[in-house]
Design a protein around this motif. Structure first.
Motif, PDB file in Angstrom:
ATOM      1  N   PHE A   1       0.838  -1.205   0.000  1.00  0.00           N
ATOM      2  CA  PHE A   1       0.000   0.000   0.000  1.00  0.00           C
ATOM      3  C   PHE A   1       0.871   1.253   0.000  1.00  0.00           C
ATOM      4  CE2 PHE A   1      -3.480  -2.476   2.492  1.00  0.00           C
ATOM      5  CZ  PHE A   1      -3.931  -3.038   1.302  1.00  0.00           C
ATOM      6  N   ALA A   2       1.935   1.213   0.802  1.00  0.00           N
ATOM      7  CA  ALA A   2       2.807   2.379   0.929  1.00  0.00           C
ATOM      8  C   ALA A   2       3.477   2.718  -0.403  1.00  0.00           C
ATOM      9  CB  ALA A   2       3.862   2.124   2.003  1.00  0.00           C
ATOM     10  N   ARG A   3       3.854   1.703  -1.150  1.00  0.00           N
ATOM     11  CA  ARG A   3       4.548   1.934  -2.419  1.00  0.00           C
ATOM     12  C   ARG A   3       3.617   2.496  -3.493  1.00  0.00           C
ATOM     13  NH1 ARG A   3       9.683   0.297  -2.345  1.00  0.00           N
ATOM     14  NH2 ARG A   3      10.365  -1.315  -0.887  1.00  0.00           N
ATOM     15  N   ARG A   4       2.311   2.385  -3.290  1.00  0.00           N
ATOM     16  CA  ARG A   4       1.356   2.913  -4.269  1.00  0.00           C
ATOM     17  C   ARG A   4       1.052   4.392  -4.056  1.00  0.00           C
ATOM     18  NH1 ARG A   4      -3.078  -1.926  -3.523  1.00  0.00           N
ATOM     19  NH2 ARG A   4      -1.673  -3.686  -3.987  1.00  0.00           N
ATOM     20  N   GLU A   5       1.524   4.940  -2.926  1.00  0.00           N
ATOM     21  CA  GLU A   5       1.235   6.357  -2.655  1.00  0.00           C
ATOM     22  C   GLU A   5       1.909   7.247  -3.692  1.00  0.00           C
ATOM     23  OE1 GLU A   5      -0.760   7.691  -0.494  1.00  0.00           O
ATOM     24  OE2 GLU A   5      -1.283   5.882   0.653  1.00  0.00           O
ATOM     25  N   ARG A   6       1.249   8.323  -4.043  1.00  0.00           N
ATOM     26  CA  ARG A   6       1.801   9.255  -5.023  1.00  0.00           C
ATOM     27  C   ARG A   6       2.825  10.188  -4.365  1.00  0.00           C
ATOM     28  NH1 ARG A   6      -3.634  11.301  -8.264  1.00  0.00           N
ATOM     29  NH2 ARG A   6      -4.251   9.243  -9.107  1.00  0.00           N
ATOM     30  N   GLY A   7       3.747  10.627  -5.169  1.00  0.00           N
ATOM     31  CA  GLY A   7       4.708  11.631  -4.708  1.00  0.00           C
ATOM     32  C   GLY A   7       5.766  11.118  -3.765  1.00  0.00           C
ATOM     33  N   LEU A   8       6.060   9.809  -3.826  1.00  0.00           N
ATOM     34  CA  LEU A   8       7.102   9.263  -2.958  1.00  0.00           C
ATOM     35  C   LEU A   8       8.461   9.823  -3.348  1.00  0.00           C
ATOM     36  CD1 LEU A   8       6.052   5.499  -2.735  1.00  0.00           C
ATOM     37  CD2 LEU A   8       5.787   7.256  -0.976  1.00  0.00           C
ATOM     38  N   LYS A   9       9.215  10.262  -2.355  1.00  0.00           N
ATOM     39  CA  LYS A   9      10.546  10.781  -2.596  1.00  0.00           C
ATOM     40  C   LYS A   9      11.580   9.679  -2.400  1.00  0.00           C
ATOM     41  CE  LYS A   9       9.143  15.403  -1.108  1.00  0.00           C
ATOM     42  NZ  LYS A   9       9.363  16.503  -0.139  1.00  0.00           N
ATOM     43  N   GLU A  10      12.820   9.986  -2.785  1.00  0.00           N
ATOM     44  CA  GLU A  10      13.883   8.986  -2.674  1.00  0.00           C
ATOM     45  C   GLU A  10      14.041   8.509  -1.237  1.00  0.00           C
ATOM     46  OE1 GLU A  10      18.634   8.453  -3.755  1.00  0.00           O
ATOM     47  OE2 GLU A  10      17.541  10.233  -4.407  1.00  0.00           O
ATOM     48  N   ARG A  11      13.919   9.437  -0.278  1.00  0.00           N
ATOM     49  CA  ARG A  11      14.042   9.055   1.139  1.00  0.00           C
ATOM     50  C   ARG A  11      12.918   8.104   1.548  1.00  0.00           C
ATOM     51  NH1 ARG A  11      12.159  10.727   6.092  1.00  0.00           N
ATOM     52  NH2 ARG A  11      13.635  10.519   7.843  1.00  0.00           N
ATOM     53  N   ASP A  12      11.698   8.354   1.062  1.00  0.00           N
ATOM     54  CA  ASP A  12      10.569   7.475   1.364  1.00  0.00           C
ATOM     55  C   ASP A  12      10.831   6.064   0.855  1.00  0.00           C
ATOM     56  OD1 ASP A  12       9.070   9.595   2.495  1.00  0.00           O
ATOM     57  OD2 ASP A  12       8.432  10.218   0.486  1.00  0.00           O
ATOM     58  N   LEU A  13      11.349   5.971  -0.362  1.00  0.00           N
ATOM     59  CA  LEU A  13      11.633   4.660  -0.950  1.00  0.00           C
ATOM     60  C   LEU A  13      12.740   3.942  -0.192  1.00  0.00           C
ATOM     61  CD1 LEU A  13      11.461   5.650  -4.718  1.00  0.00           C
ATOM     62  CD2 LEU A  13       9.782   4.312  -3.431  1.00  0.00           C
ATOM     63  N   TYR A  14      13.721   4.721   0.279  1.00  0.00           N
ATOM     64  CA  TYR A  14      14.810   4.124   1.057  1.00  0.00           C
ATOM     65  C   TYR A  14      14.257   3.514   2.349  1.00  0.00           C
ATOM     66  CZ  TYR A  14      18.944   3.760   4.027  1.00  0.00           C
ATOM     67  OH  TYR A  14      19.920   3.298   4.867  1.00  0.00           O
ATOM     68  N   ILE A  15      13.355   4.232   3.015  1.00  0.00           N
ATOM     69  CA  ILE A  15      12.758   3.735   4.257  1.00  0.00           C
ATOM     70  C   ILE A  15      11.957   2.463   3.996  1.00  0.00           C
ATOM     71  CG2 ILE A  15      11.017   4.246   6.022  1.00  0.00           C
ATOM     72  CD1 ILE A  15      11.930   7.169   5.879  1.00  0.00           C
ATOM     73  N   LEU A  16      11.205   2.445   2.911  1.00  0.00           N
ATOM     74  CA  LEU A  16      10.410   1.254   2.584  1.00  0.00           C
ATOM     75  C   LEU A  16      11.300   0.072   2.234  1.00  0.00           C
ATOM     76  CD1 LEU A  16       7.509   2.888   0.535  1.00  0.00           C
ATOM     77  CD2 LEU A  16       7.492   2.172   2.941  1.00  0.00           C
ATOM     78  N   ASP A  17      12.405   0.322   1.520  1.00  0.00           N
ATOM     79  CA  ASP A  17      13.358  -0.757   1.226  1.00  0.00           C
ATOM     80  C   ASP A  17      13.931  -1.333   2.515  1.00  0.00           C
ATOM     81  OD1 ASP A  17      12.964  -0.455  -1.475  1.00  0.00           O
ATOM     82  OD2 ASP A  17      14.770   0.771  -1.804  1.00  0.00           O
ATOM     83  N   ASP A  18      14.243  -0.445   3.465  1.00  0.00           N
ATOM     84  CA  ASP A  18      14.779  -0.892   4.748  1.00  0.00           C
ATOM     85  C   ASP A  18      13.761  -1.741   5.502  1.00  0.00           C
ATOM     86  OD1 ASP A  18      16.906  -0.737   6.848  1.00  0.00           O
ATOM     87  OD2 ASP A  18      15.306   0.247   7.966  1.00  0.00           O
TER      88      ASP A  18
END
Length: 468
Positions: A435-452
């Motif tokens: 669900f989190a990865r489908r949010e619009r406007g994700l920044k590089e930091r957001d993606l890094y946190i989700l990868d972690d």
């Protein structure tokens, strides 16, 4: 400070034996820790939380005081406060300690409660689980399943536990938590030594075991749950008393009012319904004008939503009591429950200056801010808590709620994922990740946190599948 691992036959300066390579031949300390991280997550997912930051904080502090005096080689401890009335406590590999609220209610003083915790820590420091496996040469997946099931039975509600223990299979699982007579004697001896090192009376342990035997006598054939895995007898009580008499308390600690306050909170919450509790403590306060009776009445009044009367009762307490942090927190709690957040926060802000990073103070502050629809301020407090106490599952739950109120969907997803991982709900956490990865406007930091968090999910999955 960690103690060095001794070689076979080596003893520490205090004369206590160490298992050394004997237990390590079956399971390493790190493997035990990984297994414990899986167990504590299953406990969080299946047992009822006490839901009281004052109780949680008190028991955390008491346990850590005893850990500091223990012989634990790995001092990473995970404490589970089990919210039911059964008289029980248990230890599990990897530094897991479980304390049922019924045990706190059964104890008559803090040193008696500390004696049980010290006993359980001694089981962990002497690695009795590992030595038990070594002695029986058990290293099968069934042994792991049996152990984990035994822990979950120990953490179950009284009704579920009694029902489960009625079957031979469940009784066998529960027996996986029971130690040999030699192990129990060793845990008694080391536990009493560490009690004295912590400033407690070592005679508290035979007193507490004697109290549990008296409960068993009164209950007939149904003993306290603690005695199912820690069989006791009058001879064991006498032996532990004789050993305790040989110990000297280095520096006797001054016991304050904290234990009485915490015990009162648990008795009011768990022993009667709200209406029964109010009637009982009104009558009790008429017969006894003691401070503890008045405090209990204040708690019962708040539980029955009589907040004005509760505040009046708290303000009538003796000055010595009103100076106590736990009493000030109780007053702030009633103000918060009675929808007077500004008065609650006035107390909590002062306490936060005196006791920075105190979990009970900050959790109650965050709860007050969320209920008052001030999510941004609550988020600031809760992020502090999750920094110094990353396994505080209640803080992550409340943080998700605060982010939701603030309209921060990305951070809401992250807090929920952390919460699910602490409960061992890996599948649910991964669903939340999607669900989190489908949010619009994700920044590089957001993606890094989700990868972690994806990597954290793999680690937690490994914890849950740990093998000896």
């Amino acid at each position: 400070m960690y103690l060095a691992i001794a070689t076979p036959g080596q003893t520490f300066a205090n004369g206590l034996p160490t298992l050394g390579d004997y237990s390590s031949s079956i399971i390493s300390l790190n493997s035990e820790y990984n297994l414990g991280q899986g167990i504590i997550r299953q406990i969080r997912n299946t047992h009822q939380s006490v839901g009281d930051p004052l109780v949680e904080s008190y028991l955390q502090d008491l346990t850590w005081d005893l850990v500091a005096k223990s012989q634990l080689q790995d001092k990473r401890i995970s404490l589970a406060v089990i919210g039911n009335k059964s008289v029980n406590a248990f230890a599990a590999p990897g530094g897991v300690i479980g304390i049922h609220v019924g045990l706190v209610i059964a104890a008559q003083a803090e040193d008696e409660l500390a004696s049980v915790i010290s006993h359980e820590l001694a089981h962990l420091s002497q690695r009795h689980f590992a030595s038990q496996l070594e002695r029986n040469r058990i290293n099968s997946p069934f042994a792991i399943a049996s152990l984990i099931t035994g822990v979950l039975i120990a953490a179950a509600s009284p009704e579920a536990g009694t029902a489960g223990l009625s079957s031979s299979m469940a009784s066998s699982m529960s027996a996986s938590l029971a130690f040999s007579r030699k192990n129990e004697q060793e845990a008694d001896r080391i536990g009493m030594l560490n009690l004295s090192k912590a400033g407690y009376d070592p005679l508290a342990m035979p007193r507490m075991f004697g109290r549990l035997l008296e409960i068993q006598r009164l209950q007939g054939s149904l003993p306290p749950e603690f005695l199912l895995t820690h069989p006791s007898s009058s001879s064991r009580v006498a032996d532990s008393k004789n050993r305790a008499l040989q110990l000297k308390v280095a520096k006797k600690r001054v016991l304050g009012l904290d234990f009485a306050i915490i015990k009162a909170r648990l008795k009011v919450k768990y022993q009667l319904t709200p209406s029964q509790s109010l009637s009982h403590y009104r009558a009790s306060n008429q017969n006894s004008k003691s401070a503890i009776s008045l405090y209990s009445l204040a708690l019962a009044q708040a539980r029955a939503s009589h907040f004005k009367e509760s505040i009046q009762s708290l303000k009538k307490l003796p000055a010595q009591w009103r100076k106590q942090m736990l009493i000030k927190l109780s007053l702030a709690e009633v103000y918060q429950q009675g929808q007077q957040p500004d008065k609650a926060l006035k107390i909590l802000n002062k306490l936060n200056l005196i006791y920075p990073q105190h979990a009970a103070v900050q959790m109650l502050m965050a709860q007050t801010l969320v209920s008052a629809q001030r999510p941004e301020m609550a988020i600031k407090v809760l992020r502090q808590i999750t920094e110094y106490a990353p396994d505080n599952i209640d803080a992550w739950y409340l943080l998700a709620e605060a982010y939701g109120l603030a309209g921060n969907r990305n951070a809401l997803h992250v807090a929920r994922i952390e919460y699910f991982l602490l409960r061992g709900q890996v599948t649910t956490a991964r669903t939340q990740l999607s669900f989190a990865r489908r949010e619009r406007g994700l920044k590089e930091r957001d993606l890094y946190i989700l990868d972690d968090l994806e990597q954290q999910a793999i680690v937690v999955e490994d914890y849950l599948n740990s093998k000896f």
